[in-house]
Design a protein around this motif. Sequence first.
Motif, PDB file in Angstrom:
ATOM      1  N   HIS A   1      59.579  -3.357  97.762  1.00  0.00           N
ATOM      2  CA  HIS A   1      61.015  -3.190  98.000  1.00  0.00           C
ATOM      3  C   HIS A   1      61.752  -4.524  97.994  1.00  0.00           C
ATOM      4  N   ALA A   2      61.154  -5.552  97.423  1.00  0.00           N
ATOM      5  CA  ALA A   2      61.795  -6.862  97.379  1.00  0.00           C
ATOM      6  C   ALA A   2      62.787  -6.944  96.225  1.00  0.00           C
ATOM      7  N   PRO A   3      63.811  -7.792  96.354  1.00  0.00           N
ATOM      8  CA  PRO A   3      64.768  -7.982  95.251  1.00  0.00           C
ATOM      9  C   PRO A   3      64.187  -8.884  94.175  1.00  0.00           C
ATOM     10  N   ASP A   4      64.814  -8.865  93.030  1.00  0.00           N
ATOM     11  CA  ASP A   4      64.414  -9.725  91.913  1.00  0.00           C
ATOM     12  C   ASP A   4      65.153 -11.053  92.038  1.00  0.00           C
TER      13      ASP A   4
ATOM     14  N   LEU B   1      73.559 -13.848  96.332  1.00  0.00           N
ATOM     15  CA  LEU B   1      72.877 -13.430  95.115  1.00  0.00           C
ATOM     16  C   LEU B   1      71.504 -14.077  94.989  1.00  0.00           C
ATOM     17  N   GLU B   2      71.353 -15.283  95.521  1.00  0.00           N
ATOM     18  CA  GLU B   2      70.058 -15.960  95.457  1.00  0.00           C
ATOM     19  C   GLU B   2      68.985 -15.216  96.239  1.00  0.00           C
ATOM     20  N   ARG B   3      69.399 -14.456  97.267  1.00  0.00           N
ATOM     21  CA  ARG B   3      68.434 -13.728  98.076  1.00  0.00           C
ATOM     22  C   ARG B   3      68.388 -12.252  97.764  1.00  0.00           C
ATOM     23  N   MET B   4      69.463 -11.706  97.222  1.00  0.00           N
ATOM     24  CA  MET B   4      69.546 -10.267  96.980  1.00  0.00           C
ATOM     25  C   MET B   4      69.114  -9.856  95.581  1.00  0.00           C
ATOM     26  N   GLY B   5      69.265 -10.740  94.605  1.00  0.00           N
ATOM     27  CA  GLY B   5      68.934 -10.380  93.245  1.00  0.00           C
ATOM     28  C   GLY B   5      70.003  -9.563  92.564  1.00  0.00           C
TER      29      GLY B   5
ATOM     30  N   ALA C   1      64.505 -15.667  91.966  1.00  0.00           N
ATOM     31  CA  ALA C   1      63.635 -16.715  91.442  1.00  0.00           C
ATOM     32  C   ALA C   1      62.394 -16.859  92.301  1.00  0.00           C
ATOM     33  N   GLU C   2      62.539 -16.637  93.590  1.00  0.00           N
ATOM     34  CA  GLU C   2      61.418 -16.775  94.516  1.00  0.00           C
ATOM     35  C   GLU C   2      60.433 -15.613  94.428  1.00  0.00           C
ATOM     36  N   SER C   3      60.932 -14.416  94.149  1.00  0.00           N
ATOM     37  CA  SER C   3      60.067 -13.236  94.215  1.00  0.00           C
ATOM     38  C   SER C   3      59.399 -12.879  92.890  1.00  0.00           C
ATOM     39  N   ARG C   4      59.919 -13.379  91.780  1.00  0.00           N
ATOM     40  CA  ARG C   4      59.354 -12.998  90.483  1.00  0.00           C
ATOM     41  C   ARG C   4      57.892 -13.415  90.383  1.00  0.00           C
ATOM     42  N   GLY C   5      57.050 -12.460  89.988  1.00  0.00           N
ATOM     43  CA  GLY C   5      55.633 -12.735  89.837  1.00  0.00           C
ATOM     44  C   GLY C   5      54.866 -12.883  91.133  1.00  0.00           C
ATOM     45  N   MET C   6      55.454 -12.484  92.241  1.00  0.00           N
ATOM     46  CA  MET C   6      54.808 -12.688  93.538  1.00  0.00           C
ATOM     47  C   MET C   6      53.541 -11.847  93.690  1.00  0.00           C
TER      48      MET C   6
ATOM     49  N   GLY D   1      43.222   1.945  96.875  1.00  0.00           N
ATOM     50  CA  GLY D   1      44.588   1.672  97.301  1.00  0.00           C
ATOM     51  C   GLY D   1      45.614   2.367  96.421  1.00  0.00           C
ATOM     52  N   LEU D   2      46.816   2.521  96.953  1.00  0.00           N
ATOM     53  CA  LEU D   2      47.897   3.216  96.267  1.00  0.00           C
ATOM     54  C   LEU D   2      49.093   2.264  96.158  1.00  0.00           C
ATOM     55  N   PHE D   3      49.630   2.112  94.946  1.00  0.00           N
ATOM     56  CA  PHE D   3      50.661   1.115  94.684  1.00  0.00           C
ATOM     57  C   PHE D   3      51.944   1.794  94.235  1.00  0.00           C
ATOM     58  N   VAL D   4      53.046   1.507  94.927  1.00  0.00           N
ATOM     59  CA  VAL D   4      54.338   2.133  94.665  1.00  0.00           C
ATOM     60  C   VAL D   4      55.355   1.046  94.334  1.00  0.00           C
ATOM     61  N   ASN D   5      56.040   1.178  93.190  1.00  0.00           N
ATOM     62  CA  ASN D   5      57.087   0.213  92.847  1.00  0.00           C
ATOM     63  C   ASN D   5      58.354   0.926  92.412  1.00  0.00           C
ATOM     64  N   THR D   6      59.365   0.873  93.288  1.00  0.00           N
ATOM     65  CA  THR D   6      60.702   1.364  92.954  1.00  0.00           C
ATOM     66  C   THR D   6      61.686   0.205  92.923  1.00  0.00           C
ATOM     67  N   ALA D   7      61.178  -1.034  92.877  1.00  0.00           N
ATOM     68  CA  ALA D   7      62.023  -2.225  92.932  1.00  0.00           C
ATOM     69  C   ALA D   7      62.261  -2.780  91.532  1.00  0.00           C
ATOM     70  N   ARG D   8      61.457  -3.767  91.118  1.00  0.00           N
ATOM     71  CA  ARG D   8      61.609  -4.391  89.810  1.00  0.00           C
ATOM     72  C   ARG D   8      60.235  -4.713  89.235  1.00  0.00           C
ATOM     73  N   PRO D   9      60.036  -4.544  87.914  1.00  0.00           N
ATOM     74  CA  PRO D   9      58.736  -4.862  87.321  1.00  0.00           C
ATOM     75  C   PRO D   9      58.465  -6.363  87.302  1.00  0.00           C
ATOM     76  N   SER D  10      59.522  -7.182  87.351  1.00  0.00           N
ATOM     77  CA  SER D  10      59.352  -8.637  87.289  1.00  0.00           C
ATOM     78  C   SER D  10      58.620  -9.194  88.499  1.00  0.00           C
ATOM     79  N   LEU D  11      58.515  -8.421  89.565  1.00  0.00           N
ATOM     80  CA  LEU D  11      57.814  -8.882  90.762  1.00  0.00           C
ATOM     81  C   LEU D  11      56.306  -8.787  90.613  1.00  0.00           C
ATOM     82  N   VAL D  12      55.852  -8.046  89.610  1.00  0.00           N
ATOM     83  CA  VAL D  12      54.447  -7.666  89.493  1.00  0.00           C
ATOM     84  C   VAL D  12      53.876  -8.107  88.146  1.00  0.00           C
ATOM     85  N   ASP D  13      52.630  -8.575  88.150  1.00  0.00           N
ATOM     86  CA  ASP D  13      51.900  -8.780  86.893  1.00  0.00           C
ATOM     87  C   ASP D  13      51.513  -7.393  86.384  1.00  0.00           C
TER      88      ASP D  13
END
Length: 348
Positions: free
Chosen positions: A229-232, A344-348, A234-239, A252-264
Amino acid sequence: MNHHLGAHRGASAPRRSPTRILLSVPAAEADAFFPPETVRALEQLGEVTEIQPSALQDPDAFRAAAAGVHVFVTAWGFPRLDATRLALAPELRLVMHAASSVQTLVSDDFWAAGVQISQAGAAMASSVAELSLTFTLSLLRRTHRLDHALRSGRSWQEARAVERAREIRDARIAVIGASRTGRPYIETCRALGAEVRVYDPYLIPPDPLASLAVDLPDLLSWADVIAVHAPDTAESRGMIGAAEIAAIRDGGLFVNTARPSLVDMDALFEAVASGRIDAALDVFDIEPLPGDDRWRGLPNVLLTPHLGGASAGSRRRAGHIVVDEIRRHLAGQPLQHALTRTDLERMG
């Protein structure tokens, strides 16, 4: 465009002529955001002209549409507000974004101009949280696997042999991002009896969720469910990279309703395709998702076409926020959903 002019732009002063509002929302979403009663409320605030975003890409068309306009109501596809576009809209005082992220809309020139900007993303928070909860319950209950088994022609007994379902009660749920979508998700999961822990570097006392904070590596190895649930930013991308995905426990079960840029997404696909973990995704590297995309053929993944925030209720609420924020602006009152560059830097 200097800062003195920018400061004047953002101010709301009494006008003798009606406020002019340019409403530019894609046709496919216009009625959802602005049903007749919301349009009537908007028209009570000024003179409304509706033009499709696609018709504003040409600079000459934009100049003609923006001339004398005080308020832009935008959504997806609206031209980026750089120096050139801003020069074509000298009377602009407020940009009211009916959707959430304004990353593709604003520019350095925009912030320098001092135009006020607000957005209606808060209207979508509960809708995204609800889809994330739906995903969580579906994965725990093995709904996606059971449905696939029956639809693919496996026998009744074979379908029933899918690994036994789990309940959300006592499930260990890791939430990445105590955002405006993460918080209602956390609240609901806890109300249903789940044990919740959170990773968010900005989560500190006196925030009531600070007691749930855990470092990311510990969180991933602890959880039954990981919900992003993190925003997109500069800090969160690829986290959530390959190492983080490897740290997720088997099953484990993985749910992403946020942004694909946060995940490899490649590493996630490998883990899901191997059967080591299951996933539910509302967002993808390529959208629209191609018909032959690799994700479509997996039996242990649940997919939706990036509609987490697009419920009927959330769209109506967003329209109400648009009207209310414009009303506040015209009355000289503080906006409830105003954005700054720092936000915007924190919210994406």
